[in-house]
Design a protein around this motif. Structure first.
Motif, short mmCIF file in Angstrom:
data_model
loop_
_atom_site.label_atom_id
_atom_site.label_comp_id
_atom_site.label_asym_id
_atom_site.label_seq_id
_atom_site.Cartn_x
_atom_site.Cartn_y
_atom_site.Cartn_z
N VAL A 110 0.85 -1.19 0.00
CA VAL A 110 0.00 0.00 0.00
C VAL A 110 0.88 1.24 0.00
CG1 VAL A 110 -1.83 -1.20 1.27
CG2 VAL A 110 -0.12 0.15 2.53
N SER A 111 0.24 2.37 -0.27
CA SER A 111 0.93 3.65 -0.22
C SER A 111 0.01 4.67 0.42
CB SER A 111 1.32 4.11 -1.63
OG SER A 111 1.91 5.39 -1.59
N GLY A 112 0.53 5.41 1.40
CA GLY A 112 -0.27 6.43 2.07
C GLY A 112 0.02 7.81 1.51
N GLU A 113 -1.03 8.59 1.30
CA GLU A 113 -0.90 9.95 0.81
C GLU A 113 -1.58 10.89 1.79
OE1 GLU A 113 -2.17 10.38 -3.25
OE2 GLU A 113 -1.66 8.29 -3.71
N VAL A 114 -0.83 11.88 2.27
CA VAL A 114 -1.35 12.82 3.25
C VAL A 114 -2.58 13.53 2.69
CG1 VAL A 114 -0.85 14.88 4.60
CG2 VAL A 114 0.92 13.15 4.26
N GLY A 115 -3.66 13.47 3.46
CA GLY A 115 -4.89 14.13 3.05
C GLY A 115 -5.79 13.30 2.15
N ARG A 116 -5.27 12.17 1.63
CA ARG A 116 -6.07 11.35 0.72
C ARG A 116 -6.33 9.95 1.26
NH1 ARG A 116 -4.41 9.95 -4.31
NH2 ARG A 116 -6.60 9.76 -4.85
N GLY A 117 -5.44 9.42 2.08
CA GLY A 117 -5.66 8.10 2.65
C GLY A 117 -4.61 7.10 2.18
N THR A 118 -4.90 5.82 2.40
CA THR A 118 -3.98 4.73 2.07
C THR A 118 -4.59 3.86 0.99
OG1 THR A 118 -3.12 4.74 4.33
CG2 THR A 118 -2.70 2.77 3.01
N TYR A 119 -3.83 3.59 -0.07
CA TYR A 119 -4.34 2.89 -1.24
C TYR A 119 -3.50 1.65 -1.55
CZ TYR A 119 -7.14 7.07 -2.09
OH TYR A 119 -8.03 8.10 -1.96
N VAL A 120 -4.15 0.64 -2.13
CA VAL A 120 -3.47 -0.58 -2.55
C VAL A 120 -2.66 -0.29 -3.81
CG1 VAL A 120 -3.78 -2.95 -3.37
CG2 VAL A 120 -5.27 -2.04 -1.58
N LEU A 121 -1.38 -0.72 -3.80
CA LEU A 121 -0.52 -0.50 -4.95
C LEU A 121 -0.76 -1.53 -6.04
CD1 LEU A 121 2.88 0.30 -3.21
CD2 LEU A 121 1.41 1.89 -4.41
N ALA A 122 -0.53 -1.12 -7.27
CA ALA A 122 -0.74 -2.03 -8.40
C ALA A 122 0.28 -3.15 -8.42
CB ALA A 122 -0.67 -1.25 -9.71
N GLY A 123 1.48 -2.91 -7.90
CA GLY A 123 2.53 -3.92 -7.95
C GLY A 123 2.61 -4.80 -6.73
N SER A 124 1.54 -4.86 -5.96
CA SER A 124 1.63 -5.56 -4.68
C SER A 124 1.86 -7.06 -4.82
CB SER A 124 0.34 -5.33 -3.87
OG SER A 124 -0.78 -5.73 -4.61
N ARG A 125 1.36 -7.68 -5.88
CA ARG A 125 1.52 -9.13 -6.02
C ARG A 125 2.98 -9.51 -6.21
NH1 ARG A 125 -2.28 -12.96 -7.04
NH2 ARG A 125 -4.45 -12.31 -7.01
N GLU A 126 3.67 -8.81 -7.12
CA GLU A 126 5.06 -9.17 -7.33
C GLU A 126 5.93 -8.79 -6.15
OE1 GLU A 126 5.62 -5.42 -10.32
OE2 GLU A 126 4.17 -7.02 -10.48
N ALA A 127 5.57 -7.70 -5.45
CA ALA A 127 6.36 -7.30 -4.29
C ALA A 127 6.31 -8.37 -3.21
CB ALA A 127 5.84 -5.97 -3.73
N SER A 128 5.21 -9.10 -3.14
CA SER A 128 5.07 -10.11 -2.10
C SER A 128 6.10 -11.23 -2.23
CB SER A 128 3.66 -10.71 -2.13
OG SER A 128 3.46 -11.45 -3.33
N LEU A 129 6.68 -11.41 -3.43
CA LEU A 129 7.69 -12.46 -3.61
C LEU A 129 8.96 -12.17 -2.81
CD1 LEU A 129 7.73 -13.42 -7.38
CD2 LEU A 129 6.82 -14.71 -5.47
#
Length: 446
Positions: A66-85
């Motif tokens: 995920v990635s957090g953005e001040v004032g906008r919240g925390t969002y799931v990243l598009a590359g999360s599946r490969e990062a999990s490796l």
């Protein structure tokens, strides 16, 4: 609001919540771009301290989920599946599950090479000197040793002055891309490529353009067409034991790719990290003047050495890292000395031969339990399995059998990933453990 069910175990609550986020992303409950609940609101709903939720979100961000953005919240990243490796998993989390998702070489339980080498260095009084930065003499010695390795194992002659050392192949690929490309510049890659390549391109803001493949790698006509259409100058390939498919280019295919590279003025970056496990020469042999070969000893000799190298035209190497700040300054003196000694004394070659034999044994075991691979397939440290496109998700089948695998999504560039998985055959501690895992997959697969 997404509300997870936290596992009731002894691990800290923030890690349980971070794992729940990862599981929700892996199962598709949370999709790229989805916004997670505010930390305080989620903590209140789960009966947690707000600081626990904060730590969980911070841990999920560390894992590139995920990635957090001040004032906008925390969002799931598009590359999360490969990062999990690349996550460092705790082995005690679920001892019944076998992790075949990450490509690791087989570790010999009877290996005493490192113990003997360190004892010899200590006896000779060399250890104090290895606490400093590498000297120019140490670097030159290793370049000569790598040059001999490339000649004996890969069939190419590279002068020591055309070899740059680095702390692993991933760093070498990153440094090479950084030197050759400007942000936003298109890079041509195999339609299924290494997660490390995808991660490096994302960090450097280099859009990847997939080149269709067959049983020998990328198709020359498609490479030519996409080079013309995209105006790309750089192609990044794994011609030997490609990750994840395991295919290798034959002599005719390498010659055709070389011809396209010369005609279109393309720079070829060859990821040869698995190359020494195969008998086919690298693409660099066919087009040395336009190819940069990047490799390491991690998949063939010892992953803990963290020693990689970049070989190519001298003028191009000079542009990659003139001062060595992004390459050889990251190499530890101890790793450098051990690698030099092992290469010079034939220890590295003996370890490579042992690794190749283990790979072939496990390849045959997988062929017997999971069915024969395609005719063009060659023994590799990993096996690429494709299921019926209309059938159930193959990765879920494997996980249901208690085996972690790498799903096709982590390798696919763009959309349209096949219903396939990569199994790392060399990741299991022993053949008996691997056999049990493959039998479970075969039973579930039907």
């Amino acid at each position: 609001m997404w509300l997870p069910q936290l596992d009731d175990n002894n691990q800290p609550r923030y890690l349980a919540l971070a794992d729940a986020i990862a599981q929700a992303i892996g199962s598709g409950v949370l999709k790229p771009g989805d916004r997670l609940p505010p930390q305080r609101r989620l903590a209140w709903a789960l009966g947690l301290n707000p600081s626990t939720a904060m730590l969980a979100y911070r841990e999920a961000a560390r894992r590139h989920l995920v990635s957090g953005e001040v004032g906008r919240g925390t969002y799931v990243l598009a590359g999360s599946r490969e990062a999990s490796l690349f996550l460092l998993r705790q082995p005690e989390e679920d001892p019944a599950r076998l992790d075949l998702s990450t490509n690791l070489p087989v570790i010999d339980p009877n290996d005493h090479d490192l113990e003997n080498t360190l004892a010899g260095l200590a006896e000779a009084g060399d250890l104090p000197a290895l606490q400093t930065y590498p000297s120019a003499r140490d670097l030159d010695r290793e370049r000569l040793a790598i040059g001999d390795w490339l000649q004996r194992r890969r069939g190419i002659e590279v002068p020591a002055g055309q070899i740059q050392l680095c702390a692993g192949a991933q760093q070498g690929l990153f440094a090479t891309l950084l030197a050759l490309c400007e942000p936003g510049e298109p890079i041509l890659v195999e339609a299924l490529t290494s997660p490390g390549i995808k991660a490096a391109a994302r960090q450097l803001r280099l859009p990847l353009h997939p080149v269709p493949m067959d049983g020998e790698g990328i198709l020359p006509d498609e490479l030519d067409r996409l080079a013309r259409a995209s105006l790309a100058r750089v192609v990044l390939l794994t011609p030997c034991l490609q990750n994840p498919t395991g295919v290798s280019m034959g002599a005719q295919r390498r010659a055709e790719i070389a011809e396209v590279a010369r005609r279109r003025g393309l720079w070829l970056i060859e990821d040869d990290v698995y190359g020494a496990l195969d008998d086919r020469p690298p693409l660099a042999q066919a087009v040395p003047e336009r190819c940069v070969l990047v490799s390491s000893l991690s998949k063939t000799v010892a992953p803990g050495l963290r020693l990689g190298f970049i070989a190519g035209p001298a003028e191009l190497l000079a542009s990659i890292d003139r001062e060595g700040q992004a390459t050889h300054w990251a190499v530890a003196s101890l790793s450098l000395r051990i690698a030099s000694q092992w290469l010079e004394e034939g220890i590295a070659l003996r370890r490579l031969d042992w690794q190749r034999e283990q790979m072939r044994l496990r390849w045959r075991l997988a062929s017997r339990l999971l069915g024969e691979p395609p005719a063009h397939a060659r023994p590799a440290p990993h096996r690429w399995l494709i299921a019926n496109a209309q059938g159930p998700n193959f990765a879920d089948i494997c996980r249901g059998a208690g085996v972690e695998v790498a799903p096709a999504e982590v390798f696919a560039v763009g959309h349209g990933a096949p219903n396939a998985v990569r199994l790392s055959l060399t990741a299991a501690a022993g053949s008996a453990q691997l056999k049990a895992a493959l039998e479970r997959i075969a039973a579930r697969r039907g």
